[in-house]
Design a protein around this motif. Structure first.
Motif, PDB file in Angstrom:
ATOM      1  N   PRO A 215     -11.883  46.049  59.661  1.00 25.32           N
ATOM      2  CA  PRO A 215     -11.495  47.145  58.762  1.00 25.32           C
ATOM      3  C   PRO A 215     -11.062  48.376  59.539  1.00 25.32           C
ATOM      4  O   PRO A 215     -11.696  48.769  60.513  1.00 25.32           O
ATOM      5  N   ILE A 216      -9.967  48.968  59.116  1.00 25.13           N
ATOM      6  CA  ILE A 216      -9.420  50.174  59.735  1.00 25.13           C
ATOM      7  C   ILE A 216      -9.166  51.200  58.638  1.00 25.13           C
ATOM      8  O   ILE A 216      -8.494  50.894  57.645  1.00 25.13           O
ATOM      9  N   ALA A 217      -9.687  52.409  58.802  1.00 26.65           N
ATOM     10  CA  ALA A 217      -9.470  53.483  57.827  1.00 26.65           C
ATOM     11  C   ALA A 217      -8.637  54.574  58.487  1.00 26.65           C
ATOM     12  O   ALA A 217      -9.049  55.172  59.479  1.00 26.65           O
ATOM     13  N   LYS A 218      -7.439  54.826  57.946  1.00 25.10           N
ATOM     14  CA  LYS A 218      -6.535  55.785  58.573  1.00 25.10           C
ATOM     15  C   LYS A 218      -6.795  57.226  58.147  1.00 25.10           C
ATOM     16  O   LYS A 218      -6.524  58.164  58.901  1.00 25.10           O
ATOM     17  N   GLY A 219      -7.310  57.430  56.940  1.00 27.83           N
ATOM     18  CA  GLY A 219      -7.598  58.774  56.469  1.00 27.83           C
ATOM     19  C   GLY A 219      -6.366  59.666  56.472  1.00 27.83           C
ATOM     20  O   GLY A 219      -5.242  59.198  56.340  1.00 27.83           O
ATOM     21  N   GLU A 220      -6.583  60.966  56.640  1.00 23.70           N
ATOM     22  CA  GLU A 220      -5.500  61.939  56.714  1.00 23.70           C
ATOM     23  C   GLU A 220      -5.694  62.828  57.926  1.00 23.70           C
ATOM     24  O   GLU A 220      -6.823  63.049  58.378  1.00 23.70           O
ATOM     25  N   GLN A 221      -4.598  63.326  58.455  1.00 28.19           N
ATOM     26  CA  GLN A 221      -4.641  64.277  59.549  1.00 28.19           C
ATOM     27  C   GLN A 221      -4.209  65.644  59.043  1.00 28.19           C
ATOM     28  O   GLN A 221      -3.348  65.751  58.177  1.00 28.19           O
TER      29      GLN A 221
END
Length: 235
Positions: A215-221
């Motif tokens: 699992p990979i969570a990119k989120g926000e920058q």
């Protein structure tokens, strides 16, 4: 001639104080503004590779080459283009046994270690987790870094810069009104050196591929711009 020269000296002496007087600086106000833009990253950067050991340097490098060939093939099968794969490190180094440290002795050569690392740009970010699993299954035993990037980062930072100037103007107008003046033209604009906040890579431990993709969570920058603006004050 002497009288003429004396007259010139006297005239210069009278004129020099006026020339030396500094020009009054315009009244001004300085304010610092900040603007931020949140954006979801659309690129993933994976640093992966193979480390192999053998009694001889040539054997260590040969084993590494065989494993890396499989890693390259796995990346290609996952849809990664050649332009998005670049070698970032290649080394062959001797390995020594220094003993238990209790008794001094000369280090003993035990073999050689070959290391080959590549940096992979993943444009289909939702497939990044599956790519990591595929690389490990193909023989990669080193996942040294994983980070996210925004492809149009500069354009989004420009929007943050505009917001930063607006914020600085808002503050300057408050200061000017409190001083009984009006805000005039901008005299100078300076941008802080630490514009934006690129995502830092983080390490991942290589493991055998499970049934489900990693699992990979990119989120926000959050991209942030800071400016300092000096405005002229008018009556």
């Amino acid at each position: 001639m002497k009288l003429f020269a004396a007259a010139l000296l006297a005239a210069a002496a009278l004129a020099s104080p006026a020339l030396a007087e500094p020009q009054p600086k315009p009244r001004s106000v300085t304010a610092t503004g900040e603007g931020s833009i949140s954006a979801a990253p659309d690129l993933a950067i994976v640093s992966s590779g193979v480390v192999t050991s053998a009694p001889g340097a040539a054997d260590a490098l040969k084993a590494n080459a065989e494993a890396m060939t499989k890693v390259f093939a796995a990346a290609k099968k996952a849809g990664i283009e050649d332009r998005d794969v670049a070698t970032s490190g290649l080394s062959v180094q001797p390995q020594y046994d220094y003993g238990d440290g209790q008794r001094p002795r000369a280090p003993k050569l035990t073999g050689y270690e070959a290391r080959n690392m590549v940096t992979i740009r993943v444009r289909q970010i939702d497939k990044a987790g599956g790519l990591v699993d595929a690389l490990v299954a193909a023989g990669s035993n080193q996942i040294e870094g994983f980070s996210f990037e925004i492809s149009d980062r500069d354009e989004k930072l420009d929007a943050a810069r505009g917001e930063a100037v607006k914020d600085a103007r808002r503050k300057a107008e408050l200061y000017a009104a409190a001083a009984g003046a009006k805000l005039g033209q901008a005299l100078s604009i300076e941008e802080a050196g630490d514009v934006g906040e690129p995502a830092r890579p983080f390490a991942m431990r290589a493991k055998a591929m499970d049934a489900a993709p990693t699992p990979i969570a990119k989120g926000e920058q959050e991209l942030t711009a800071r400016v300092t603006v000096r405005w002229k004050l008018e009556d």
